[in-house]
Write a protein that holds these residues in place. Structure first.
Motif, PDB file in Angstrom:
ATOM      1  N   ALA A 112      10.750   8.927  -0.806  1.00  0.00           N
ATOM      2  CA  ALA A 112       9.931   8.331   0.260  1.00  0.00           C
ATOM      3  C   ALA A 112      10.779   7.822   1.419  1.00  0.00           C
ATOM      4  CB  ALA A 112       9.088   7.196  -0.312  1.00  0.00           C
ATOM      5  N   LYS A 113      12.111   8.046   1.314  1.00  0.00           N
ATOM      6  CA  LYS A 113      13.058   7.626   2.350  1.00  0.00           C
ATOM      7  C   LYS A 113      12.998   6.110   2.629  1.00  0.00           C
ATOM      8  CE  LYS A 113      13.151  12.147   4.677  1.00  0.00           C
ATOM      9  NZ  LYS A 113      13.788  12.677   3.501  1.00  0.00           N
ATOM     10  N   VAL A 114      12.841   5.361   1.548  1.00  0.00           N
ATOM     11  CA  VAL A 114      12.853   3.901   1.646  1.00  0.00           C
ATOM     12  C   VAL A 114      14.296   3.438   1.810  1.00  0.00           C
ATOM     13  CG1 VAL A 114      12.363   1.757   0.400  1.00  0.00           C
ATOM     14  CG2 VAL A 114      10.761   3.680   0.260  1.00  0.00           C
ATOM     15  N   ASP A 115      14.524   2.442   2.647  1.00  0.00           N
ATOM     16  CA  ASP A 115      15.859   1.875   2.845  1.00  0.00           C
ATOM     17  C   ASP A 115      16.221   1.046   1.607  1.00  0.00           C
ATOM     18  OD1 ASP A 115      18.190   0.599   3.595  1.00  0.00           O
ATOM     19  OD2 ASP A 115      17.492   0.087   5.613  1.00  0.00           O
ATOM     20  N   MET A 116      17.066   1.612   0.748  1.00  0.00           N
ATOM     21  CA  MET A 116      17.395   0.965  -0.527  1.00  0.00           C
ATOM     22  C   MET A 116      18.112  -0.373  -0.336  1.00  0.00           C
ATOM     23  SD  MET A 116      16.139   3.123  -2.701  1.00  0.00           S
ATOM     24  CE  MET A 116      16.877   2.753  -4.287  1.00  0.00           C
ATOM     25  N   SER A 117      18.779  -0.538   0.799  1.00  0.00           N
ATOM     26  CA  SER A 117      19.505  -1.787   1.044  1.00  0.00           C
ATOM     27  C   SER A 117      18.563  -2.948   1.304  1.00  0.00           C
ATOM     28  CB  SER A 117      20.457  -1.620   2.237  1.00  0.00           C
ATOM     29  OG  SER A 117      19.729  -1.435   3.447  1.00  0.00           O
ATOM     30  N   LYS A 118      17.282  -2.632   1.547  1.00  0.00           N
ATOM     31  CA  LYS A 118      16.308  -3.690   1.846  1.00  0.00           C
ATOM     32  C   LYS A 118      15.434  -4.051   0.644  1.00  0.00           C
ATOM     33  CE  LYS A 118      16.002  -2.551   6.776  1.00  0.00           C
ATOM     34  NZ  LYS A 118      15.095  -2.150   7.883  1.00  0.00           N
ATOM     35  N   ILE A 119      15.733  -3.456  -0.490  1.00  0.00           N
ATOM     36  CA  ILE A 119      14.954  -3.742  -1.701  1.00  0.00           C
ATOM     37  C   ILE A 119      15.856  -4.381  -2.752  1.00  0.00           C
ATOM     38  CG2 ILE A 119      13.576  -2.759  -3.574  1.00  0.00           C
ATOM     39  CD1 ILE A 119      12.714  -0.562  -1.809  1.00  0.00           C
ATOM     40  N   LYS A 120      15.343  -5.409  -3.384  1.00  0.00           N
ATOM     41  CA  LYS A 120      16.051  -6.032  -4.488  1.00  0.00           C
ATOM     42  C   LYS A 120      15.473  -5.475  -5.792  1.00  0.00           C
ATOM     43  CE  LYS A 120      17.384 -10.492  -6.498  1.00  0.00           C
ATOM     44  NZ  LYS A 120      17.212 -11.973  -6.400  1.00  0.00           N
ATOM     45  N   ILE A 121      16.289  -4.742  -6.531  1.00  0.00           N
ATOM     46  CA  ILE A 121      15.847  -4.149  -7.801  1.00  0.00           C
ATOM     47  C   ILE A 121      16.528  -4.893  -8.946  1.00  0.00           C
ATOM     48  CG2 ILE A 121      15.740  -2.063  -9.198  1.00  0.00           C
ATOM     49  CD1 ILE A 121      15.807  -0.444  -6.626  1.00  0.00           C
ATOM     50  N   MET A 122      15.725  -5.426  -9.848  1.00  0.00           N
ATOM     51  CA  MET A 122      16.236  -6.234 -10.956  1.00  0.00           C
ATOM     52  C   MET A 122      15.936  -5.583 -12.296  1.00  0.00           C
ATOM     53  SD  MET A 122      15.082 -10.031  -9.631  1.00  0.00           S
ATOM     54  CE  MET A 122      15.557 -10.752 -11.207  1.00  0.00           C
ATOM     55  N   ASP A 123      16.813  -5.832 -13.253  1.00  0.00           N
ATOM     56  CA  ASP A 123      16.637  -5.352 -14.629  1.00  0.00           C
ATOM     57  C   ASP A 123      15.718  -6.306 -15.377  1.00  0.00           C
ATOM     58  OD1 ASP A 123      16.869  -4.165 -17.089  1.00  0.00           O
ATOM     59  OD2 ASP A 123      18.927  -4.838 -17.454  1.00  0.00           O
ATOM     60  N   MET A 124      14.608  -5.785 -15.904  1.00  0.00           N
ATOM     61  CA  MET A 124      13.678  -6.645 -16.641  1.00  0.00           C
ATOM     62  C   MET A 124      12.873  -5.819 -17.639  1.00  0.00           C
ATOM     63  SD  MET A 124      10.861  -9.338 -15.108  1.00  0.00           S
ATOM     64  CE  MET A 124      12.165 -10.295 -14.308  1.00  0.00           C
ATOM     65  N   ASN A 147       0.789  -1.231   0.000  1.00  0.00           N
ATOM     66  CA  ASN A 147       0.000   0.000   0.000  1.00  0.00           C
ATOM     67  C   ASN A 147       0.821   1.281   0.000  1.00  0.00           C
ATOM     68  OD1 ASN A 147      -2.626  -1.346   0.194  1.00  0.00           O
ATOM     69  ND2 ASN A 147      -1.933  -1.959   2.243  1.00  0.00           N
ATOM     70  N   SER A 148       2.143   1.157   0.124  1.00  0.00           N
ATOM     71  CA  SER A 148       3.006   2.338   0.107  1.00  0.00           C
ATOM     72  C   SER A 148       4.381   1.937  -0.403  1.00  0.00           C
ATOM     73  CB  SER A 148       3.124   2.938   1.510  1.00  0.00           C
ATOM     74  OG  SER A 148       3.894   2.080   2.354  1.00  0.00           O
ATOM     75  N   LEU A 149       5.171   2.944  -0.723  1.00  0.00           N
ATOM     76  CA  LEU A 149       6.530   2.665  -1.188  1.00  0.00           C
ATOM     77  C   LEU A 149       7.360   2.029  -0.074  1.00  0.00           C
ATOM     78  CD1 LEU A 149       7.174   5.925  -3.239  1.00  0.00           C
ATOM     79  CD2 LEU A 149       6.898   3.622  -4.161  1.00  0.00           C
ATOM     80  N   LYS A 150       7.092   2.400   1.171  1.00  0.00           N
ATOM     81  CA  LYS A 150       7.823   1.808   2.300  1.00  0.00           C
ATOM     82  C   LYS A 150       7.554   0.304   2.400  1.00  0.00           C
ATOM     83  CE  LYS A 150       9.721   3.525   5.506  1.00  0.00           C
ATOM     84  NZ  LYS A 150      11.176   3.621   5.846  1.00  0.00           N
ATOM     85  N   ASP A 151       6.382  -0.111   1.947  1.00  0.00           N
ATOM     86  CA  ASP A 151       6.026  -1.535   1.986  1.00  0.00           C
ATOM     87  C   ASP A 151       6.879  -2.368   1.036  1.00  0.00           C
ATOM     88  OD1 ASP A 151       4.073  -0.998   3.846  1.00  0.00           O
ATOM     89  OD2 ASP A 151       2.410  -1.029   2.411  1.00  0.00           O
ATOM     90  N   LEU A 152       7.626  -1.709   0.166  1.00  0.00           N
ATOM     91  CA  LEU A 152       8.469  -2.440  -0.778  1.00  0.00           C
ATOM     92  C   LEU A 152       9.768  -2.929  -0.140  1.00  0.00           C
ATOM     93  CD1 LEU A 152       8.023  -0.244  -3.998  1.00  0.00           C
ATOM     94  CD2 LEU A 152       7.096  -2.531  -3.591  1.00  0.00           C
ATOM     95  N   GLU A 153      10.046  -2.476   1.060  1.00  0.00           N
ATOM     96  CA  GLU A 153      11.231  -2.977   1.757  1.00  0.00           C
ATOM     97  C   GLU A 153      11.089  -4.479   1.986  1.00  0.00           C
ATOM     98  OE1 GLU A 153      12.395   1.115   4.221  1.00  0.00           O
ATOM     99  OE2 GLU A 153      11.722  -0.667   5.322  1.00  0.00           O
ATOM    100  N   GLY A 154      12.133  -5.206   1.622  1.00  0.00           N
ATOM    101  CA  GLY A 154      12.089  -6.658   1.723  1.00  0.00           C
ATOM    102  C   GLY A 154      11.473  -7.330   0.510  1.00  0.00           C
ATOM    103  N   LYS A 155      11.154  -6.540  -0.505  1.00  0.00           N
ATOM    104  CA  LYS A 155      10.494  -7.069  -1.697  1.00  0.00           C
ATOM    105  C   LYS A 155      11.414  -6.975  -2.923  1.00  0.00           C
ATOM    106  CE  LYS A 155       6.374  -7.647   0.245  1.00  0.00           C
ATOM    107  NZ  LYS A 155       6.619  -7.179   1.618  1.00  0.00           N
ATOM    108  N   THR A 156      10.965  -7.616  -4.020  1.00  0.00           N
ATOM    109  CA  THR A 156      11.705  -7.597  -5.285  1.00  0.00           C
ATOM    110  C   THR A 156      10.945  -6.752  -6.300  1.00  0.00           C
ATOM    111  OG1 THR A 156      12.635  -9.800  -4.890  1.00  0.00           O
ATOM    112  CG2 THR A 156      12.647  -8.989  -7.167  1.00  0.00           C
ATOM    113  N   VAL A 157      11.613  -5.763  -6.843  1.00  0.00           N
ATOM    114  CA  VAL A 157      11.007  -4.827  -7.797  1.00  0.00           C
ATOM    115  C   VAL A 157      11.812  -4.871  -9.095  1.00  0.00           C
ATOM    116  CG1 VAL A 157      10.246  -2.456  -8.186  1.00  0.00           C
ATOM    117  CG2 VAL A 157      10.386  -3.359  -5.858  1.00  0.00           C
TER     118      VAL A 157
END
Length: 373
Positions: free
Chosen positions: A183-195, A154-164
């Protein structure tokens, strides 16, 4: 047989008798002399004809190669209605690409005459010293590009721990990082992949990814399979992150055929007019051209895409004029700085280099009814 001609063909070019009298001298010419003159004239005519042929052929190329992106904009209309063929009278070869990166590669290898690239790919191309010119804005990106997520997010913060996922080096990759940071999301907790957008549906259905910042028509397919829109590029534009696509041309082509570049722009603007004036027909064309979508899907995508007319193209908000380049140059510089920070490019893009990329003189020529020299 023989031929007799008056001495009006004498060295002085006049008759030898006085005014009003008959010529009294004569020249006796044989048939062979007449034939020699005829053959000489024939060869002279052929020589001039053959010499001028290459000059005439250079007025137009045998064909024109256009690269377009698999997204909703006026190029789908100009392609379907064959506006370029009608305006230029030259065969057109269309090549469809899934990303601006691929268009950059094609432009760098001189495999295209015209190519549509997004804002980040344009910055990447300039940082890599690709020699091309930006001649017009293809579209401004709105809801047609969005961040689609699982329904429990429901928010950008909810993406922490997720794969985007997002296509690296694209407009959506740029906006994704900007949105997460703001949104001050902790970037170290998000997995960002090229797709690529077209590859996102299957892993989303399997549960391998949780979110994708992609564009239509792939965006709509993910929504249909359980996704929901969390953020749009239109909202990001309202926050100061305007993204757009630009149509580029090979400089050598533009220098050799400036009138064709102006005609190209004229046809693209005509396609945009058709989009605005005939939305129902335009939606049908878009559905046919993209394939795999309904007419209602096409209408939704059209609402999420903004096309700008001739005067706005030349405004300070976009390309600007030859005398004063517009905001698009600064957009390129800003995005290049972001890409450099992300390690996507090795060199920055200066303001001068970004301004040199923009060539509004062809838009100006169309507006003023003049020819670019």
């Amino acid at each position: 047989a023989s031929a007799w001609m008056p001495a009006c063909a004498s060295r002085q070019g006049t008759c030898c008798a006085g005014s009003g009298s008959e010529c009294v001298s004569s020249v006796y010419l044989t048939e062979s002399a007449i034939m020699r003159k005829f053959i000489c004239l024939l060869f002279t005519t052929l020589f001039v004809f053959i010499t001028l042929q290459p000059l005439q052929a250079a007025d137009k190329p045998e064909k024109i190669r256009i690269g377009y992106l698999s997204l909703v904009n006026g190029q789908l209309i100009s392609k379907y209605l064959q506006l370029h063929e009608k305006e230029m009278g030259i065969p057109i070869e269309w090549f469809r690409f899934n990303s601006g990166r691929d268009v950059n590669t094609a432009m760098a290898s001189n495999s295209l005459d015209f190519g549509n690239v997004g804002l980040p790919p344009a910055a990447i191309g300039l940082a890599g010293d690709i020699d091309y010119w930006g001649i017009m804005n293809a579209n401004v990106l709105g809801k047609v590009e969005s961040l689609v997520v699982r329904k429990d997010i429901n928010s950008l913060k909810d993406l922490e721990g997720k794969t985007v996922v997002a296509p690296f080096g694209s407009t959506t990759h740029y906006l994704l990082i900007k949105a997460l940071r703001d949104a001050k999301v902790d970037m170290s907790k998000i997995k960002i992949m090229d797709m690529a957008p077209g590859e996102a549906l299957a892993p989303f259905i399997r549960g391998d990814i949780d979110a994708a910042y992609i564009w239509e028509p792939s965006l709509g397919l993910v929504v249909q399979h359980g996704g929901k829109i969390l953020l749009t590029s239109e909202q990001m534009a309202q926050q100061g992150y305007l993204t757009w696509d630009v149509i580029s041309v090979q400089p050598a082509f533009a220098k050799k055929y400036p009138e064709l570049v102006t005609k190209f722009i004229k046809s693209e603007l005509a396609a945009m007019d058709y989009w605005r004036e005939h939305p129902e027909e335009a939606a049908k064309i878009i559905a046919k051209e993209l394939g795999g979508i309904s007419i209602d899907d096409a209408k939704r995508m059209m609402v999420g895409t903004r096309l700008i007319g001739l005067e706005e193209q030349l405004s300070p908000s976009f390309l600007g004029t030859s005398a004063q380049k517009g905001q698009s140059a600064k957009d390129i510089v800003d995005v290049a700085a972001f890409l450099l920070e992300q390690g996507r490019i090795k060199n920055s893009v200066s303001q001068k280099k970004a301004e040199d990329f923009l060539h509004p003189e062809f838009l100006e020529a169309l507006r003023d009814g003049k020819t670019v020299k």
